[in-house]
Design an enzyme around this catalytic site. Structure first.
Site, short mmCIF file in Angstrom:
data_model
loop_
_atom_site.label_atom_id
_atom_site.label_comp_id
_atom_site.label_asym_id
_atom_site.label_seq_id
_atom_site.Cartn_x
_atom_site.Cartn_y
_atom_site.Cartn_z
N HIS A 255 -12.23 -9.33 -1.69
CA HIS A 255 -11.00 -9.84 -2.28
C HIS A 255 -11.22 -11.21 -2.92
O HIS A 255 -12.33 -11.53 -3.33
CB HIS A 255 -9.89 -9.86 -1.24
CG HIS A 255 -9.36 -8.49 -0.91
ND1 HIS A 255 -8.40 -8.26 0.05
CD2 HIS A 255 -9.65 -7.26 -1.42
CE1 HIS A 255 -8.12 -6.97 0.12
NE2 HIS A 255 -8.88 -6.34 -0.77
N TYR B 145 0.87 -1.17 0.00
CA TYR B 145 0.00 0.00 0.00
C TYR B 145 0.91 1.23 0.00
O TYR B 145 1.67 1.43 0.95
CB TYR B 145 -0.91 0.01 1.22
CG TYR B 145 -2.11 -0.90 1.12
CD1 TYR B 145 -3.39 -0.38 0.95
CD2 TYR B 145 -1.97 -2.28 1.16
CE1 TYR B 145 -4.50 -1.21 0.85
CE2 TYR B 145 -3.06 -3.12 1.06
CZ TYR B 145 -4.32 -2.58 0.91
OH TYR B 145 -5.42 -3.41 0.79
N HIS C 190 -4.44 -2.54 -7.87
CA HIS C 190 -5.69 -3.19 -7.48
C HIS C 190 -6.78 -2.19 -7.09
O HIS C 190 -7.93 -2.32 -7.48
CB HIS C 190 -5.47 -4.15 -6.31
CG HIS C 190 -6.74 -4.78 -5.83
ND1 HIS C 190 -7.45 -4.31 -4.74
CD2 HIS C 190 -7.47 -5.80 -6.34
CE1 HIS C 190 -8.54 -5.03 -4.59
NE2 HIS C 190 -8.57 -5.94 -5.53
N HIS C 191 -6.44 -1.18 -6.30
CA HIS C 191 -7.43 -0.14 -6.00
C HIS C 191 -6.74 1.16 -5.62
O HIS C 191 -5.55 1.18 -5.27
CB HIS C 191 -8.44 -0.59 -4.93
CG HIS C 191 -7.91 -0.66 -3.54
ND1 HIS C 191 -7.79 -1.84 -2.83
CD2 HIS C 191 -7.46 0.31 -2.69
CE1 HIS C 191 -7.30 -1.59 -1.62
NE2 HIS C 191 -7.09 -0.29 -1.51
N HIS D 276 -3.10 0.42 -3.81
CA HIS D 276 -2.80 -0.96 -3.43
C HIS D 276 -2.16 -1.65 -4.64
O HIS D 276 -2.80 -1.84 -5.67
CB HIS D 276 -4.09 -1.68 -3.03
CG HIS D 276 -3.91 -3.15 -2.79
ND1 HIS D 276 -4.98 -4.01 -2.61
CD2 HIS D 276 -2.81 -3.94 -2.71
CE1 HIS D 276 -4.54 -5.24 -2.44
NE2 HIS D 276 -3.23 -5.22 -2.49
N MET E 42 -11.79 -8.49 2.83
CA MET E 42 -12.55 -7.30 3.20
C MET E 42 -14.00 -7.52 2.84
O MET E 42 -14.33 -8.39 2.02
CB MET E 42 -12.01 -6.06 2.48
CG MET E 42 -10.61 -5.64 2.86
SD MET E 42 -10.13 -4.09 2.05
CE MET E 42 -8.47 -3.87 2.69
N HIS F 77 -16.82 -3.93 -2.31
CA HIS F 77 -15.41 -4.32 -2.37
C HIS F 77 -15.14 -5.56 -1.52
O HIS F 77 -15.50 -5.62 -0.34
CB HIS F 77 -14.54 -3.17 -1.88
CG HIS F 77 -13.07 -3.45 -1.97
ND1 HIS F 77 -12.42 -3.61 -3.17
CD2 HIS F 77 -12.13 -3.60 -1.01
CE1 HIS F 77 -11.14 -3.83 -2.95
NE2 HIS F 77 -10.93 -3.84 -1.64
#
Length: 614
Positions: free
Chosen positions: A395, A207, A239-240, A311, A468, A393
Site C-alpha cells: 500500500h 471492500y 484499487h484492486h 477494494h 500489506m 502488492h
C-alpha cells in the site's frame, strides 16, 4: 546467418516542409502506451540487453519533452527534449536539480534516430544506453519507471524551452518487463464478471463482495486471458480486484448476491470463498497466460461459484458513486498442457503486522516456509511447480518489494523484485525464465516501507492507509495450496514497549493491556501508539521483529489446512545470500569513486542553466 538491415528514405511533404527520414526495417516497436488522458502523446519503445529506443508521437508542432523521474516529480529527473524546427530535427539531453531547474547535460547520451512533422503532429525517435554511467542520467532497469512527459506548441528557442503549462504529466511503466504482448485469436469467446451499479459508500475504504457464477461449459475449457473492466472515470477508485473460488455446494439462491466484505452481516456463504483464482491491482492491464498454461473451468474441482472482491479507495468520501467494474475472461475448448494455480505468499494480513512512525526505512518479511512447501509439494507434486508470473502488492507506505527464493539455506536469484514500487501501478511481472520451486524450498516476501511523516503506528489491514506485504505466485501444475504466509508473534512486540500482562480471558479485539500502569485498560494498538517512538527505537524494533518466531499459515482450498498451519517456527538460517544486481557502471564506480567525484564537481560548474519546464 546475420539478418539484413533494410533502409529506405522517405521524402515527406507537409505543406512547405520537406524532410528525408531514414528508418530501420529490421525491428519494430514491440511495446506502446498512451501517456495522457486525451490520446495526444503516444509512446512506443523497444530494447535489447544494452540499449533502449523510444518513439514519441505527439499532437504538437513544437517541442516534445520526455523524462525519467525518481518519484514522478520534476526534481532530479533525466530529461530529453527535441522536435523539428524549419525542417531540421534537434534533440538535447538535460537533467534537473533539487530545485527543479533544468540544465543541459555535458554528456549527451541520448541519440536522435529520426524526426518528422506535419501540420498537426511531431514524431521524435531517440535512443540511449540502459546504463550510461552518467550521474545525471537514470539507469533503466526492470523496476517500475516513473515517466514524465511534456510538450509545447513552440520549439525550443535560444533561451531554452518555454514553460509547457498544463501539457505535462507522469505515468509509471515497466520499460524492460512490460505486460505480455502475446495475442489471442480475435474470435476467442469471453464472459464478464462484474458489478451492476454498486453504490460505493462515502467512506475511505470499502471492500465489496459479489457472488457470481462461471458460465456452464459442456466440458473442460481453459481461460487464456483475464483483463480488467474498470468503469470509465473510476480508474483511481477501484484499487484492486480479487477473484475467489467458492464452495461448489452453494445454490443459485445465493447467485449474484452482493454485500460489503468482512461485515458482521455478510452472508455465511461468502466465508466458503477462500482460494484466490486471480488478482488484479491498480494500474495493471491484465494477464495473458503462457501458451502451455490455462486456468481450468468446467471440471468438478474448478471454480463454478466465485466471489469477486473489489477494494474501493475513496479518500475524498465521494457521495452518490455507482460502480459496475469487474473482469473479462477469455476462454477456449482447445486445452493447454497445464492447469494454472495461484499461491498467496507474504505477511498474513493482521494488526500484528505493525510499522512504527517516522522511519525512512522499515522492512517486513513474510515467510512461505520450507515446512509448508515440503508438506504440500511432497503430497501434491514432488517434482515441484513452475512459477511464470508474480504480482507483488503493498500500500501507500511501500517503497520496494522482492520475492526471495531459498534452497538448502542458499539464496537463489529473486522470483521478482521492484526497487521503485509505485502504489498506483501494480502489474504482473512475467518471468523471463520459469522458476522451479521444489519441496523444502522457502520464500520470503520482503517489503521496504517509509513511514516518514506519519505520527502514529501503521497497522496491517485492509485500508489503503493500512499496510500489506504480499506476492501472488502464478504457477503450474495446479496443487492444493492456497496460502503460504507467516506473521510475527505478538508477545515479543509487546515486550519491546514494556507490556507485562494482558487482560484474560480475551473478550475484546484488539485485546486490552493489564500492566504496567501506564498502559492499563488500553488496547494493544493504543499502547503501541502511546509509546514514544524515535528513529533509534524504530530501528531496534525492526531488528527485533525480524528475529521473532512466526506463526505459519499453510492452507488448502475450501478452508482446509495442511498440518503445519498454526505452528510456531523460527526464521530460517541463511548461509548464503544472493549477490546484488550489478550494472556495467558498478565496477567503474567502485574503482574510480574519488576521481568521479572530482569530475562531477567540474561538470556541474560547467552546466548551462535553462528555465523551469515542468
Amino acid at each position: 546467418m546475420p539478418s539484413k538491415r533494410v533502409y529506405f528514405c522517405t521524402l515527406v511533404f507537409f505543406g512547405t516542409l520537406r524532410y528525408c527520414a531514414v528508418f530501420s526495417m529490421k525491428t519494430g516497436f514491440r511495446h506502446s502506451t498512451i501517456l495522457d488522458a486525451h490520446g495526444k502523446y503516444k509512446l512506443r519503445w523497444r530494447y535489447d540487453e544494452s540499449k533502449i529506443t523510444f518513439e514519441a508521437e505527439v499532437e504538437t508542432k513544437g517541442y516534445i519533452g520526455f523524462g525519467l523521474s525518481p518519484n514522478g516529480a520534476m526534481a532530479l529527473s533525466d530529461i530529453v527534449i527535441g522536435g523539428v524546427e524549419k525542417g531540421k530535427p534537434y534533440l538535447q539531453d538535460y537533467f534537473t536539480d533539487l530545485n527543479r531547474k533544468v540544465h543541459r547535460d555535458v554528456e549527451q547520451n541520448y541519440k536522435l534516430e529520426y524526426a518528422m512533422e506535419n501540420h498537426t503532429h511531431t514524431v521524435l525517435a531517440f535512443s540511449r544506453d540502459l546504463h550510461t554511467c552518467d550521474n545525471s542520467d537514470k539507469d533503466i532497469t526492470e523496476d517500475t519507471v516513473r515517466v514524465i512527459w511534456a510538450y509545447h506548441c513552440d520549439d525550443v528557442g535560444p533561451s531554452g524551452p518555454k514553460y509547457h503549462g498544463v501539457n505535462r504529466g507522469r505515468k509509471s511503466l515497466r520499460l524492460l518487463n512490460p505486460t505480455s504482448t502475446a495475442s489471442i485469436p480475435p474470435e476467442t469467446s469471453f464472459f464478464d464478471l462484474h458489478n451492476l451499479n454498486v453504490p460505493v459508500p462515502s467512506k475511505d475504504t470499502t471492500y465489496w463482495c459479489q457472488l457470481l457464477k462461471i458460465p456452464e461449459v459442456p466440458r473442460k475449457h481453459h481461460v487464456i486471458r483475464i483483463e480488467p473492466l474498470i468503469q470509465r472515470g473510476h480508474e483511481s477508485l477501484v484499487h484492486h480486484i480479487l477473484l475467489y473460488h467458492c464452495d461448489s455446494k452453494l445454490n443459485d439462491s445465493e447467485f449474484e448476491f452482493g454485500h460489503e466484505c468482512y461485515h458482521p452481516n455478510m452472508p455465511d456463504s461468502f466465508l466458503t470463498c477462500e482460494t484466490v483464482v486471480f488478482a488484479w491491482a491498480i494500474g495493471g492491464e491484465g494477464l495473458t497466460y503462457p501458451q502451455h498454461v490455462g486456468l481450468s473451468i468446467g471440471t468438478s474441482i474448478d471454480p463454478f461459484y466465485v466471489l469477486m472482491e473489489i477494494h474501493y479507495d475513496n479518500p475524498d468520501n465521494q457521495q452518490g458513486v455507482m460502480d459496475s467494474s469487474g473482469l473479462r475472461l477469455f476462454y477456449t475448448p482447445e486445452l493447454r498442457q497445464y492447469d494454472a494455480g495461484v499461491i498467496e505468499t507474504g505477511v498474513w494480513v493482521s494488526l500484528y503486522h505493525m510499522l512504527p512512525p517516522g522511519l525512512q526505512e522499515y522492512i517486513s518479511e513474510g515467510h512461505c516456509t520450507h515446512e509448508c512447501l515440503q508438506e504440500a509439494l511432497d503430497h501434491e507434486m514432488p517434482s515441484g511447480i513452475r512459477v511464470f508470473a508474480v504480482l507483488m502488492h503493498s500500500h501507500l507506505a511501500g517503497r520496494a518489494i522482492r520475492t526471495r527464493h531459498f534452497r538448502d539455506k542458499v539464496e537463489l536469484q529473486p522470483l521478482s523484485r521492484d526497487d521503485e514500487f509505485d502504489f498506483n501501478f501494480q502489474e504482473f511481472q512475467y518471468m523471463k525464465e520459469e522458476r522451479l520451486v521444489l519441496p523444502g524450498d522457502s520464500l520470503i516476501t520482503e517489503c521496504k516501507y517509509s513511514t516518514k511523516g506519519r505520527s502514529n503506528m501503521t497497522w496491517g489491514g485492509l485500508s489503503t492507509r493500512n499496510e500489506m506485504c504480499l506476492s501472488y505466485l502464478l504457477y503450474y501444475p495446479r496443487i492444493n495450496l492456497a496460502r503460504c504466509e507467516s506473521l510475527p508473534e505478538i508477545n515479543g512486540q509487546l515486550k519491546f514497549i514494556g507490556v507485562k500482562e494482558i487482560q484474560v480471558p480475551v473478550t475484546t479485539w484488539p485485546f486490552v493491556i493489564k500492566s504496567p500502569r501506564k498502559y492499563r485498560n488500553l488496547t494493544f494498538t493504543e499502547a503501541m501508539d502511546k509509546y514514544e517512538w524515535s528513529r533509534k527505537r524504530g530501528k531496534a524494533f525492526n531488528e527485533m521483529v525480524l528475529q521473532l518466531p512466526m506463526n505459519v499459515r499453510c492452507s488448502k482450498w475450501d478452508q482446509e489446512e495442511w498440518s503445519i498451519q498454526g505452528m510456531i517456527v523460527s526464521p530460517p538460517e541463511i548461509e548464503s545470500e544472493a549477490r546484488p544486481r550489478l550494472t556495467p557502471c558498478s565496477t567503474a564506480s567502485e574503482l574510480h569513486g574519488g576521481a568521479a567525484l572530482a569530475i562531477l564537481c567540474s561538470v556541474f560548474l560547467a552546466r548551462t542553466w535553462i528555465p523551469l519546464w515542468l
